[in-house]
Design a protein around this motif. Structure first.
Motif, mmCIF file in Angstrom:
data_model
loop_
_atom_site.group_PDB
_atom_site.id
_atom_site.type_symbol
_atom_site.label_atom_id
_atom_site.label_comp_id
_atom_site.label_asym_id
_atom_site.label_seq_id
_atom_site.Cartn_x
_atom_site.Cartn_y
_atom_site.Cartn_z
ATOM 1 N N UNK A 1 0.831 -1.214 0.000
ATOM 2 C CA UNK A 1 0.000 0.000 0.000
ATOM 3 C C UNK A 1 0.862 1.259 0.000
ATOM 4 N N UNK A 2 1.928 1.248 0.821
ATOM 5 C CA UNK A 2 2.814 2.418 0.878
ATOM 6 C C UNK A 2 3.509 2.637 -0.467
ATOM 7 N N UNK A 3 4.057 1.557 -1.042
ATOM 8 C CA UNK A 3 4.750 1.692 -2.320
ATOM 9 C C UNK A 3 3.790 2.187 -3.408
ATOM 10 N N UNK A 4 2.564 1.678 -3.383
ATOM 11 C CA UNK A 4 1.535 2.104 -4.337
ATOM 12 C C UNK A 4 1.268 3.607 -4.191
ATOM 13 N N UNK A 5 1.181 4.062 -2.946
ATOM 14 C CA UNK A 5 0.908 5.481 -2.674
ATOM 15 C C UNK A 5 2.065 6.366 -3.136
ATOM 16 N N UNK A 6 3.305 5.879 -2.946
ATOM 17 C CA UNK A 6 4.485 6.650 -3.351
ATOM 18 C C UNK A 6 4.553 6.774 -4.871
ATOM 19 N N UNK A 7 4.215 5.673 -5.563
ATOM 20 C CA UNK A 7 4.374 5.636 -7.019
ATOM 21 C C UNK A 7 3.209 6.281 -7.782
ATOM 22 N N UNK A 8 2.092 6.509 -7.092
ATOM 23 C CA UNK A 8 0.886 6.989 -7.790
ATOM 24 C C UNK A 8 1.113 8.238 -8.650
ATOM 25 N N UNK A 9 1.798 9.288 -8.146
ATOM 26 C CA UNK A 9 1.927 10.515 -8.955
ATOM 27 C C UNK A 9 2.720 10.320 -10.252
ATOM 28 N N UNK A 10 3.638 9.346 -10.287
ATOM 29 C CA UNK A 10 4.464 9.156 -11.488
ATOM 30 C C UNK A 10 4.045 7.929 -12.292
ATOM 31 N N UNK A 11 2.947 7.297 -11.889
ATOM 32 C CA UNK A 11 2.538 6.021 -12.496
ATOM 33 C C UNK A 11 2.395 6.121 -14.023
ATOM 34 N N UNK A 12 1.676 7.117 -14.492
ATOM 35 C CA UNK A 12 1.419 7.249 -15.939
ATOM 36 C C UNK A 12 2.723 7.468 -16.705
ATOM 37 N N UNK A 13 3.610 8.300 -16.144
ATOM 38 C CA UNK A 13 4.893 8.574 -16.807
ATOM 39 C C UNK A 13 5.756 7.307 -16.861
ATOM 40 N N UNK A 14 5.765 6.530 -15.780
ATOM 41 C CA UNK A 14 6.552 5.291 -15.748
ATOM 42 C C UNK A 14 6.032 4.311 -16.798
ATOM 43 N N UNK A 15 4.708 4.167 -16.898
ATOM 44 C CA UNK A 15 4.122 3.253 -17.892
ATOM 45 C C UNK A 15 4.488 3.690 -19.311
ATOM 46 N N UNK A 16 4.450 5.003 -19.547
ATOM 47 C CA UNK A 16 4.785 5.516 -20.885
ATOM 48 C C UNK A 16 6.253 5.269 -21.205
ATOM 49 N N UNK A 17 7.116 5.500 -20.220
ATOM 50 C CA UNK A 17 8.562 5.283 -20.414
ATOM 51 C C UNK A 17 8.865 3.806 -20.629
ATOM 52 N N UNK A 18 8.189 2.942 -19.869
ATOM 53 C CA UNK A 18 8.394 1.490 -20.000
ATOM 54 C C UNK A 18 7.979 1.017 -21.389
ATOM 55 N N UNK A 19 6.888 1.592 -21.900
ATOM 56 C CA UNK A 19 6.399 1.205 -23.241
ATOM 57 C C UNK A 19 7.424 1.585 -24.312
ATOM 58 N N UNK A 20 8.075 2.743 -24.125
ATOM 59 C CA UNK A 20 9.069 3.210 -25.099
ATOM 60 C C UNK A 20 10.297 2.299 -25.146
ATOM 61 N N UNK A 21 10.575 1.639 -24.010
ATOM 62 C CA UNK A 21 11.826 0.872 -23.911
ATOM 63 C C UNK A 21 11.564 -0.630 -23.748
ATOM 64 N N UNK A 22 10.456 -1.100 -24.278
ATOM 65 C CA UNK A 22 10.145 -2.529 -24.222
ATOM 66 C C UNK A 22 11.283 -3.358 -24.823
ATOM 67 N N UNK A 23 11.593 -4.467 -24.159
ATOM 68 C CA UNK A 23 12.623 -5.359 -24.688
ATOM 69 C C UNK A 23 14.018 -5.069 -24.168
ATOM 70 N N UNK A 24 14.195 -3.928 -23.480
ATOM 71 C CA UNK A 24 15.510 -3.620 -22.937
ATOM 72 C C UNK A 24 15.746 -4.434 -21.671
ATOM 73 N N UNK B 1 2.675 10.055 0.756
ATOM 74 C CA UNK B 1 3.764 10.758 1.442
ATOM 75 C C UNK B 1 3.393 12.143 1.952
ATOM 76 N N UNK B 2 2.467 12.835 1.255
ATOM 77 C CA UNK B 2 2.080 14.168 1.751
ATOM 78 C C UNK B 2 1.268 14.082 3.048
#
Length: 387
Positions: free
Chosen positions: A40-63, A151-152
């Protein structure tokens, strides 16, 4: 957040255990509560950057995972990430498939977090809760509005207090093995006070001190020493290092370090006597409550080879204790990690039962270890604790 509020939040989290009654015994609750709090804590920490991380991961698939880890932690801003399209709230969208959704979500984490959940053996708990028709209700309870771990709302230090309170409650409820996982907080505070009482440079701005526990368990000693240093100097920068043999304890300690924003990579998993994963390192402060009155047969061959072949260039040059109590091996291990005096020296605090003081006649392994310590003038004091 006051101490009372930490305890209220921890007590609220622990109250979720009411859902586990029946299928789980009291001493098993922590197997569910601790991993889900971490999640739950990790989920809460990652929530604000979740969309950006998914987009970045999609760009670098296979690495490779190493490349991805570097890229995605830059985006997440913390030392971990998650590439699953799911988050904690979405796990509830499909009540009949919570188990597979939860498993997929956990598998989307970075390798350091996946390793924690593997050592928690959390997959077994997910399957068991699903079998007993508990999983949806437990996950829903953790998604309650009353449990806001963003975190806030709860910063890293406060979250550390909450998590440590959960560890304490879990240890009390598992009292048949609490000694293996938990040293009483008052004993740790006494050790830390003795360890740091004469130190004069702790008030210096941004002072960096390294603290090591070779049998760190769930990390209580490291956390208490860190807290003491920060209370003395809010700008101090303690670096925490540890190792433990027990999978669950290691997972708890590593979670605690990640929750507080520490370098969790410094917490190693493995048998300290057989496989020193901080080999060659030296530390400012060391403290431990090693197993005492415990046989070291399992480590005997490795320890004896190091003693015979390396002597004082290894860890066990002074001698070997009798096979039914390896406590002195841990003390020698710690002494081998002392800094030379001209580089600042080191201080050690260790918990023993009485036997290292008197076991072994003159010329025995124990006697030779004691003689070596006293002749080197390393022993400052012995404190007798009440039962």
């Amino acid at each position: 957040m006051s101490t009372d509020t930490h305890k209220q939040l921890a007590n609220f989290i622990w109250s979720i255990c009411n859902l586990l009654r029946g299928p789980y015994k009291r001493n098993e609750y922590r197997k569910v509560i601790l991993p889900l709090t971490v999640l739950k804590r990790f989920d809460s920490i990652l929530a604000p950057t979740k969309a950006k991380v998914l987009a970045e991961a999609k760009k670098h698939q296979g690495k490779s995972e190493n490349v991805l880890t570097s890229l995605l932690t830059n985006v997440s801003g913390v030392k971990f990430y998650n590439t699953s399209p799911l988050d904690f709230g979405k796990l509830l969208d499909d009540p009949s498939n919570v188990a597979s959704s939860l498993t997929g979500y956990i598998n989307g984490f970075s390798p350091n977090v996946r390793a924690i959940f593997e050592k928690f053996k959390f997959g077994e708990q997910v399957a068991y809760m699903a079998e007993k028709d508990l999983l949806y209700r437990v996950v829903k309870a953790f998604q309650s509005e009353a449990l806001d771990l963003r975190p806030e709302k709860v910063d890293n230090v406060q979250m550390g207090y909450v998590f440590e309170e959960l560890i304490r409650i879990g240890a009390e409820q598992s009292n048949e093995e609490a000694g293996d996982h938990f040293t009483p907080r008052e004993v740790i505070q006494l050790m830390v006070n003795l360890l740091l009482s004469d130190e004069t440079d702790l008030a210096k701005s941004h002072v960096v001190k390294t603290i090591y526990d070779p049998t760190c368990g769930t990390g209580g000693m490291l956390s208490t020493a860190e807290q003491y240093l920060r209370n003395l100097n809010s700008k101090a920068n303690p670096q925490l290092f540890g190792q433990d043999f027990n999978d669950e304890s290691w997972a708890v300690c590593k979670s605690d370090m990640l929750i507080k924003g520490e370098n969790a990579d410094n917490i190693k998993l493995g048998d300290t006597l057989k496989d020193d994963q901080h080999a060659g390192a030296q530390f400012d402060y060391m403290l431990a409550n090693p197993p005492f009155g415990v046989e070291w047969k399992q480590q005997q061959k490795t320890v004896e080879i190091e003693h015979e072949k390396q002597g004082f260039n290894g860890r066990f040059g002074a001698g070997l204790p009798r096979i039914n109590d390896g406590a002195f091996l841990f003390l020698q291990h710690m002494l081998s990690k002392m800094r030379p005096v001209d580089k600042g020296g080191s201080r050690i605090a260790i918990v023993f039962n009485g036997s290292p003081l008197f076991t072994g006649d003159a010329g025995s392994g124990e006697s030779e270890i004691r003689r070596w310590i006293i002749e080197n003038d390393w022993l400052e004091g012995i404190v007798a604790l009440p039962d």
